[in-house]
Design a protein around this motif. Structure first.
Motif, PDB file in Angstrom:
ATOM      1  N   PHE A  89       0.828  -1.200   0.000  1.00 31.82           N
ATOM      2  CA  PHE A  89       0.000   0.000   0.000  1.00 31.82           C
ATOM      3  C   PHE A  89       0.864   1.254   0.000  1.00 31.82           C
ATOM      4  O   PHE A  89       1.727   1.434   0.862  1.00 31.82           O
ATOM      5  N   GLU A  90       0.628   2.111  -0.961  1.00 30.49           N
ATOM      6  CA  GLU A  90       1.228   3.439  -1.014  1.00 30.49           C
ATOM      7  C   GLU A  90       2.743   3.410  -0.824  1.00 30.49           C
ATOM      8  O   GLU A  90       3.342   4.340  -0.288  1.00 30.49           O
ATOM      9  N   GLY A  91       3.362   2.299  -1.228  1.00 31.79           N
ATOM     10  CA  GLY A  91       4.816   2.227  -1.157  1.00 31.79           C
ATOM     11  C   GLY A  91       5.377   2.265   0.250  1.00 31.79           C
ATOM     12  O   GLY A  91       6.472   2.778   0.487  1.00 31.79           O
ATOM     13  N   ILE A  92       4.632   1.730   1.234  1.00 32.79           N
ATOM     14  CA  ILE A  92       5.116   1.720   2.616  1.00 32.79           C
ATOM     15  C   ILE A  92       6.407   0.916   2.720  1.00 32.79           C
ATOM     16  O   ILE A  92       6.485  -0.216   2.253  1.00 32.79           O
ATOM     17  N   LYS A  93       7.415   1.501   3.316  1.00 35.40           N
ATOM     18  CA  LYS A  93       8.718   0.843   3.395  1.00 35.40           C
ATOM     19  C   LYS A  93       9.173   0.569   4.831  1.00 35.40           C
ATOM     20  O   LYS A  93      10.236   0.006   5.041  1.00 35.40           O
ATOM     21  N   LYS A  94       8.388   0.997   5.809  1.00 34.14           N
ATOM     22  CA  LYS A  94       8.816   0.854   7.202  1.00 34.14           C
ATOM     23  C   LYS A  94       8.454  -0.520   7.743  1.00 34.14           C
ATOM     24  O   LYS A  94       7.622  -0.666   8.631  1.00 34.14           O
ATOM     25  N   ARG A  95       9.110  -1.540   7.214  1.00 32.87           N
ATOM     26  CA  ARG A  95       8.800  -2.911   7.616  1.00 32.87           C
ATOM     27  C   ARG A  95       9.020  -3.118   9.115  1.00 32.87           C
ATOM     28  O   ARG A  95       8.228  -3.800   9.777  1.00 32.87           O
ATOM     29  N   ASP A  96      10.074  -2.535   9.661  1.00 34.28           N
ATOM     30  CA  ASP A  96      10.352  -2.724  11.084  1.00 34.28           C
ATOM     31  C   ASP A  96       9.241  -2.139  11.941  1.00 34.28           C
ATOM     32  O   ASP A  96       8.860  -2.718  12.962  1.00 34.28           O
TER      33      ASP A  96
END
Length: 376
Positions: free
Chosen positions: A193-200
């Motif tokens: 979704f929306e390029g979310i990159k905060k996997r942590d």
């Protein structure tokens, strides 16, 4: 051994000419398998398309009545798996059902966010939605006797009820499958979704929800812990719910000052997913969270029962600032039903403040002796 799904007859009943039936649920809960069974039982010509297949995108790219009639020919039953992957699928389906007489459409989706965004408005008045879950106890009971059901309860509390987990007999295989499902399927959907990159941050938030299952959750407090804003926490929780990982329950109140209503409780749709996120698969006699597992299990099994029965029920928890509480409140046709969950036996009386405020409400303790009546 195959298990007959409760949603099977629901789908067949709702499939009507010039209507779209939407089958929603998390990945790996059995949507495609259910479609295969529906196909096996159908006696009419059908067209099956897969939203993950690039060829499907190509043949549906031209949004015109002529193109759709050419694709379908004399076929009046269209099935699309993972329909949310197809651009403008809502307006395309609207054009089909409005222009091709007698067309029945069945689609599946693993993201309520994308499905609702794409088809919600175009298909108003033309769409019927069915949610499919991991196996319910009622479905299990078609293949289990009473003794087997009681013997399998601990496994369901720890490993959950995903179809593939049910097939696996080795505990290590179940753990490996659940971890893979979380990391390579469910989290992937969220991060898309929306390029979310905060996997942590995503994982840390899910772990917090897992540890606080059955407790009221402060978004401000979580935001401070994770060093993200309250709005971001709220956004992520909304995304988790729309890919069917978690759901929320609000507090019940009739505007009495002592009742808690501002904070929600969050639960997982499956204990196996919850336990995989915190890597906790110990047996019940080695756990301190049996009450959380029991509460979660009863809540989502109750949801499955009411969803498949098409029962319209408003559900809540009840708690006061003086820490009197009840696990589940159901409001049905203005009648109140209160349920307290206790895994073991023991005496528990209705909280005095609740009894005083709602004297006409029924009250029942759900324990390991009588739980089957509650969820089946």
């Amino acid at each position: 051994m195959d298990i007959e799904r409760e949603a099977f007859e629901l789908v067949r009943k709702k499939l009507q000419p010039n209507k779209v039936v939407v089958l929603l649920g998390a990945r790996r809960v059995g949507k495609t398998k259910l479609i295969e069974k529906i196909i096996a039982k159908t006696k009419e010509p059908f067209l099956f398309l897969n939203g993950d297949d690039i060829e499907t995108h190509q043949i549906l790219e031209i949004q015109s009545v002529a193109n759709f009639k050419r694709i379908l020919g004399d076929i009046r039953f269209l099935i699309i798996d993972e329909a949310q992957e197809i651009s403008n699928i809502g307006s395309k389906l609207k054009l089909m059902v409005d222009s091709i007489s007698g067309l029945k459409v069945l689609i599946t989706g693993s993201s309520a966010f994308e499905i609702n965004n794409q088809i919600g408005e175009p298909l108003v008045g033309r769409m019927k939605t069915i949610q499919i879950f991991p196996f319910s106890q009622k479905e299990f009971s078609k293949n289990e006797n009473f003794i087997e059901t009681r013997g399998n309860l601990e496994s369901k509390l720890i490993f959950g009820s995903y179809p593939e987990v049910y097939k696996l007999k080795n505990q290590n295989e179940k753990i490996e499958y659940l971890k893979d499902l979380v990391n390579n399927q469910l989290l992937r959907d969220v991060l898309a979704f929306e390029g979310i990159k905060k996997r942590d941050k995503i994982i840390a938030l899910l772990q917090i929800i897992a540890f606080r299952t059955g407790s009221e959750v402060s978004l401000e407090s979580i935001g401070r812990d994770l060093q993200i804003s309250k709005n971001t926490v709220e956004k992520y929780l909304d995304l988790f719910s729309k890919v069917f990982i978690i759901y929320s329950v609000s507090g019940f109140s009739k505007n009495r000052d002592n009742e808690i209503t501002k904070m929600k409780k969050w639960y997982f749709y499956d204990n196996g997913i919850r336990n995989a996120i915190i890597n906790s698969f110990n047996p019940l006699n080695m756990r301190e969270d049996v009450g959380k597992l029991w509460e979660s299990y009863l809540n989502y099994e109750r949801i499955k029962k009411q969803s498949y029965n098409e029962s319209y029920v408003l559900s809540y928890f009840w708690r006061t600032h003086t820490k009197q509480e009840i696990d589940r409140i159901e409001l049905i046709n203005e009648e109140l039903f209160a349920y307290e969950y206790k895994y073991g036996k023991g005496n528990y009386k209705i909280p005095t403040e609740f009894a005083k405020a709602y004297p006409d409400a029924s009250f029942e303790i759900i324990n390991s002796d009588n739980y089957l009546d509650f969820i089946m």
